[in-house]
Design a protein around this motif. Structure first.
Motif, PDB file in Angstrom:
ATOM      1  N   ASP A   6       0.828  -1.201   0.000  1.00 30.83           N
ATOM      2  CA  ASP A   6       0.000   0.000   0.000  1.00 30.83           C
ATOM      3  C   ASP A   6       0.865   1.254   0.000  1.00 30.83           C
ATOM      4  N   ARG A   7       1.911   1.252   0.798  1.00 31.92           N
ATOM      5  CA  ARG A   7       2.796   2.421   0.849  1.00 31.92           C
ATOM      6  C   ARG A   7       3.524   2.608  -0.480  1.00 31.92           C
ATOM      7  N   ALA A   8       3.937   1.509  -1.109  1.00 28.00           N
ATOM      8  CA  ALA A   8       4.635   1.607  -2.397  1.00 28.00           C
ATOM      9  C   ALA A   8       3.711   2.130  -3.493  1.00 28.00           C
ATOM     10  N   MET A   9       2.448   1.732  -3.454  1.00 28.27           N
ATOM     11  CA  MET A   9       1.502   2.175  -4.475  1.00 28.27           C
ATOM     12  C   MET A   9       1.176   3.657  -4.344  1.00 28.27           C
ATOM     13  N   GLN A  10       1.327   4.215  -3.165  1.00 28.06           N
ATOM     14  CA  GLN A  10       1.017   5.616  -2.953  1.00 28.06           C
ATOM     15  C   GLN A  10       2.260   6.494  -3.057  1.00 28.06           C
ATOM     16  N   SER A  11       3.383   5.920  -3.321  1.00 24.48           N
ATOM     17  CA  SER A  11       4.635   6.658  -3.382  1.00 24.48           C
ATOM     18  C   SER A  11       4.757   7.419  -4.705  1.00 24.48           C
ATOM     19  N   ARG A  12       5.099   8.684  -4.622  1.00 22.31           N
ATOM     20  CA  ARG A  12       5.317   9.487  -5.833  1.00 22.31           C
ATOM     21  C   ARG A  12       6.612   9.085  -6.527  1.00 22.31           C
ATOM     22  N   ASN A  13       7.590   8.711  -5.740  1.00 22.11           N
ATOM     23  CA  ASN A  13       8.874   8.346  -6.336  1.00 22.11           C
ATOM     24  C   ASN A  13       8.741   7.130  -7.244  1.00 22.11           C
ATOM     25  N   LEU A  14       7.948   6.177  -6.854  1.00 19.79           N
ATOM     26  CA  LEU A  14       7.743   4.998  -7.681  1.00 19.79           C
ATOM     27  C   LEU A  14       7.062   5.392  -8.995  1.00 19.79           C
ATOM     28  N   PHE A  15       6.046   6.235  -8.893  1.00 20.52           N
ATOM     29  CA  PHE A  15       5.340   6.683 -10.093  1.00 20.52           C
ATOM     30  C   PHE A  15       6.271   7.482 -11.009  1.00 20.52           C
ATOM     31  N   LEU A  16       7.019   8.414 -10.452  1.00 21.47           N
ATOM     32  CA  LEU A  16       7.937   9.228 -11.263  1.00 21.47           C
ATOM     33  C   LEU A  16       9.044   8.377 -11.881  1.00 21.47           C
ATOM     34  N   GLY A  17       9.513   7.387 -11.159  1.00 21.19           N
ATOM     35  CA  GLY A  17      10.524   6.487 -11.710  1.00 21.19           C
ATOM     36  C   GLY A  17       9.985   5.687 -12.889  1.00 21.19           C
ATOM     37  N   PHE A  18       8.780   5.159 -12.724  1.00 16.98           N
ATOM     38  CA  PHE A  18       8.151   4.410 -13.818  1.00 16.98           C
ATOM     39  C   PHE A  18       7.895   5.314 -15.016  1.00 16.98           C
ATOM     40  N   ALA A  19       7.392   6.518 -14.785  1.00 21.22           N
ATOM     41  CA  ALA A  19       7.139   7.466 -15.876  1.00 21.22           C
ATOM     42  C   ALA A  19       8.444   7.843 -16.580  1.00 21.22           C
TER      43      ALA A  19
END
Length: 88
Positions: A6-19
């Motif tokens: 849940d914490r990983a899914m809400q992380s902006r860093n994960l989203f920005l890294g994937f993008a």
């Protein structure tokens, strides 16, 4: 209580890294990969057997500007005059 997923899914860093990865792969495939529009190869064989379009393309590839009003004989003469002698 939130789980690590849940914490990983809400992380902006994960989203920005994937993008960033998706953007980098897209840019590489558009600009860095292969030629999207490869240049056509020179015609093969004797110039007498080439079509007018092939002669014009050959001349234009060498910045010899074929001209739209040139006849097939004119084009053939210009191609032969500008062909390099074969190496022996």
């Amino acid at each position: 209580m939130p789980t690590p997923i849940d914490r990983a899914m809400q992380s902006r860093n994960l989203f920005l890294g994937f993008a960033g990865i998706v953007t980098a792969v897209s840019l590489w495939s558009i600009w860095g990969g292969q030629d999207m529009f490869p240049k056509p190869e020179d015609p093969k064989g004797e110039p007498e057997n080439w079509t007018e379009d092939e002669m014009k393309r050959w001349l234009n590839a060498r910045n010899l500007m074929a001209g739209s009003s040139a006849t097939k004989e004119d084009l053939l003469a210009r191609v032969k005059a500008n062909m390099r002698a074969p190496r022996t």
